[in-house]
Design a protein around this motif. Sequence first.
Motif, PDB file in Angstrom:
ATOM      1  N   VAL A 121      -0.074 -12.100  19.834  1.00 48.29           N
ATOM      2  CA  VAL A 121       1.385 -11.998  19.931  1.00 48.29           C
ATOM      3  C   VAL A 121       2.046 -12.728  18.768  1.00 48.29           C
ATOM      4  N   PHE A 122       1.545 -13.910  18.447  1.00 49.71           N
ATOM      5  CA  PHE A 122       2.104 -14.693  17.349  1.00 49.71           C
ATOM      6  C   PHE A 122       1.972 -13.956  16.020  1.00 49.71           C
ATOM      7  N   PHE A 123       0.773 -13.446  15.731  1.00 47.24           N
ATOM      8  CA  PHE A 123       0.561 -12.749  14.463  1.00 47.24           C
ATOM      9  C   PHE A 123       1.346 -11.446  14.397  1.00 47.24           C
ATOM     10  N   LEU A 124       1.511 -10.767  15.513  1.00 48.55           N
ATOM     11  CA  LEU A 124       2.331  -9.555  15.553  1.00 48.55           C
ATOM     12  C   LEU A 124       3.786  -9.882  15.227  1.00 48.55           C
ATOM     13  N   LEU A 125       4.289 -10.974  15.754  1.00 48.51           N
ATOM     14  CA  LEU A 125       5.653 -11.398  15.438  1.00 48.51           C
ATOM     15  C   LEU A 125       5.811 -11.750  13.962  1.00 48.51           C
ATOM     16  N   VAL A 126       4.853 -12.466  13.419  1.00 47.19           N
ATOM     17  CA  VAL A 126       4.926 -12.852  12.004  1.00 47.19           C
ATOM     18  C   VAL A 126       4.917 -11.615  11.113  1.00 47.19           C
ATOM     19  N   ILE A 127       4.009 -10.688  11.374  1.00 44.97           N
ATOM     20  CA  ILE A 127       3.953  -9.462  10.577  1.00 44.97           C
ATOM     21  C   ILE A 127       5.238  -8.656  10.737  1.00 44.97           C
ATOM     22  N   GLY A 128       5.786  -8.619  11.932  1.00 42.33           N
ATOM     23  CA  GLY A 128       7.052  -7.924  12.172  1.00 42.33           C
ATOM     24  C   GLY A 128       8.202  -8.530  11.380  1.00 42.33           C
ATOM     25  N   PHE A 129       8.258  -9.853  11.337  1.00 44.06           N
ATOM     26  CA  PHE A 129       9.306 -10.513  10.561  1.00 44.06           C
ATOM     27  C   PHE A 129       9.173 -10.223   9.074  1.00 44.06           C
ATOM     28  N   VAL A 130       7.945 -10.208   8.586  1.00 42.49           N
ATOM     29  CA  VAL A 130       7.718  -9.912   7.168  1.00 42.49           C
ATOM     30  C   VAL A 130       8.143  -8.481   6.861  1.00 42.49           C
ATOM     31  N   GLU A 131       7.787  -7.538   7.721  1.00 43.94           N
ATOM     32  CA  GLU A 131       8.157  -6.130   7.512  1.00 43.94           C
ATOM     33  C   GLU A 131       9.672  -5.935   7.593  1.00 43.94           C
TER      34      GLU A 131
ATOM     35  N   THR B  65      28.806  11.097  -7.054  1.00 46.44           N
ATOM     36  CA  THR B  65      28.040  10.408  -6.019  1.00 46.44           C
ATOM     37  C   THR B  65      26.571  10.352  -6.413  1.00 46.44           C
ATOM     38  N   VAL B  66      25.997   9.174  -6.306  1.00 47.11           N
ATOM     39  CA  VAL B  66      24.571   8.974  -6.577  1.00 47.11           C
ATOM     40  C   VAL B  66      23.920   8.473  -5.293  1.00 47.11           C
ATOM     41  N   SER B  67      22.876   9.190  -4.858  1.00 49.45           N
ATOM     42  CA  SER B  67      22.124   8.801  -3.658  1.00 49.45           C
ATOM     43  C   SER B  67      20.695   8.461  -4.056  1.00 49.45           C
ATOM     44  N   VAL B  68      20.195   7.378  -3.489  1.00 51.65           N
ATOM     45  CA  VAL B  68      18.834   6.930  -3.753  1.00 51.65           C
ATOM     46  C   VAL B  68      18.126   6.818  -2.411  1.00 51.65           C
ATOM     47  N   THR B  69      16.966   7.477  -2.283  1.00 47.96           N
ATOM     48  CA  THR B  69      16.212   7.440  -1.031  1.00 47.96           C
ATOM     49  C   THR B  69      14.749   7.103  -1.307  1.00 47.96           C
ATOM     50  N   VAL B  70      14.105   6.542  -0.292  1.00 47.31           N
ATOM     51  CA  VAL B  70      12.664   6.269  -0.346  1.00 47.31           C
ATOM     52  C   VAL B  70      12.149   6.270   1.090  1.00 47.31           C
ATOM     53  N   PRO B  71      11.017   6.936   1.334  1.00 46.60           N
ATOM     54  CA  PRO B  71      10.421   6.870   2.675  1.00 46.60           C
ATOM     55  C   PRO B  71       9.933   5.456   2.979  1.00 46.60           C
ATOM     56  N   TYR B  72      10.171   5.004   4.200  1.00 46.65           N
ATOM     57  CA  TYR B  72       9.766   3.649   4.572  1.00 46.65           C
ATOM     58  C   TYR B  72       8.259   3.463   4.450  1.00 46.65           C
ATOM     59  N   ALA B  73       7.500   4.505   4.723  1.00 45.74           N
ATOM     60  CA  ALA B  73       6.034   4.403   4.635  1.00 45.74           C
ATOM     61  C   ALA B  73       5.581   4.082   3.207  1.00 45.74           C
ATOM     62  N   ASP B  74       6.379   4.461   2.198  1.00 46.96           N
ATOM     63  CA  ASP B  74       6.009   4.194   0.805  1.00 46.96           C
ATOM     64  C   ASP B  74       6.243   2.745   0.384  1.00 46.96           C
TER      65      ASP B  74
ATOM     66  N   TRP C 236       4.337  -2.869   3.561  1.00 47.18           N
ATOM     67  CA  TRP C 236       3.148  -3.609   3.180  1.00 47.18           C
ATOM     68  C   TRP C 236       2.044  -3.434   4.213  1.00 47.18           C
ATOM     69  N   VAL C 237       2.375  -2.856   5.351  1.00 43.65           N
ATOM     70  CA  VAL C 237       1.389  -2.601   6.395  1.00 43.65           C
ATOM     71  C   VAL C 237       0.783  -1.223   6.130  1.00 43.65           C
ATOM     72  N   PRO C 238      -0.540  -1.082   6.225  1.00 48.23           N
ATOM     73  CA  PRO C 238      -1.172   0.199   5.886  1.00 48.23           C
ATOM     74  C   PRO C 238      -0.629   1.396   6.671  1.00 48.23           C
ATOM     75  N   SER C 239      -0.371   1.233   7.952  1.00 46.52           N
ATOM     76  CA  SER C 239       0.199   2.341   8.729  1.00 46.52           C
ATOM     77  C   SER C 239       1.379   1.802   9.536  1.00 46.52           C
ATOM     78  N   PRO C 240       2.590   1.836   8.938  1.00 49.97           N
ATOM     79  CA  PRO C 240       3.751   1.267   9.631  1.00 49.97           C
ATOM     80  C   PRO C 240       4.097   2.068  10.877  1.00 49.97           C
ATOM     81  N   TRP C 241       4.162   1.403  12.013  1.00 50.72           N
ATOM     82  CA  TRP C 241       4.476   2.091  13.257  1.00 50.72           C
ATOM     83  C   TRP C 241       5.910   1.839  13.690  1.00 50.72           C
ATOM     84  N   PHE C 242       6.518   0.790  13.184  1.00 50.53           N
ATOM     85  CA  PHE C 242       7.868   0.432  13.621  1.00 50.53           C
ATOM     86  C   PHE C 242       8.908   1.391  13.057  1.00 50.53           C
TER      87      PHE C 242
END
Length: 146
Positions: free
Chosen positions: A34-44, A110-119, A122-128
């Motif tokens: 639980v602790f490590f999941l919270l830390v990784i979540g905060f970093v993401e 108008t200038v729009s800039v987009t990027v997919p969150y998965a790109d 830092w997590v290999p497979s972001p689920w959030f």
Amino acid sequence: MHRRTKIQRAAGRRLRAGNRRGVAAVEFAIVAPVFFLLVIGFVELGRGLMVQQVLTNASRVGAREAISLHSSTTSAKSAAEDYADGCSVSGVAVSVSPDPASASAGDVITVSVTVPYADISWVPSPWFMGGSTLEATSSMRKEGFE
């Protein structure tokens, strides 16, 4: 009244302490995931907020380039991409509307800039926020006199 000797008291303490061996390891095994999941979540979350700010600034830089007198869509796109790359956010998609070369003075560009969150995660497979796209848009009026 029955009095216990020092040896008997020490033996009793050892028996009670022996019953608690390994409790800290079990507690750590329960709390650590639980602790490590919270830390990784905060970093993401921090990474996502930082990238969103970079996209906002990149769209402003691109819009500022687009509204100058002799600009083009290519120069506005490269200005926004260069800014994002300089902040270690690669793979952005930039769109400029309308074409700055054909826009009249006072037209809104108008200038729009987009990027997919998965790109950018830092997590290999972001689920959030793995399926979402971060986007920022800036609009400015074309410079010049007509």
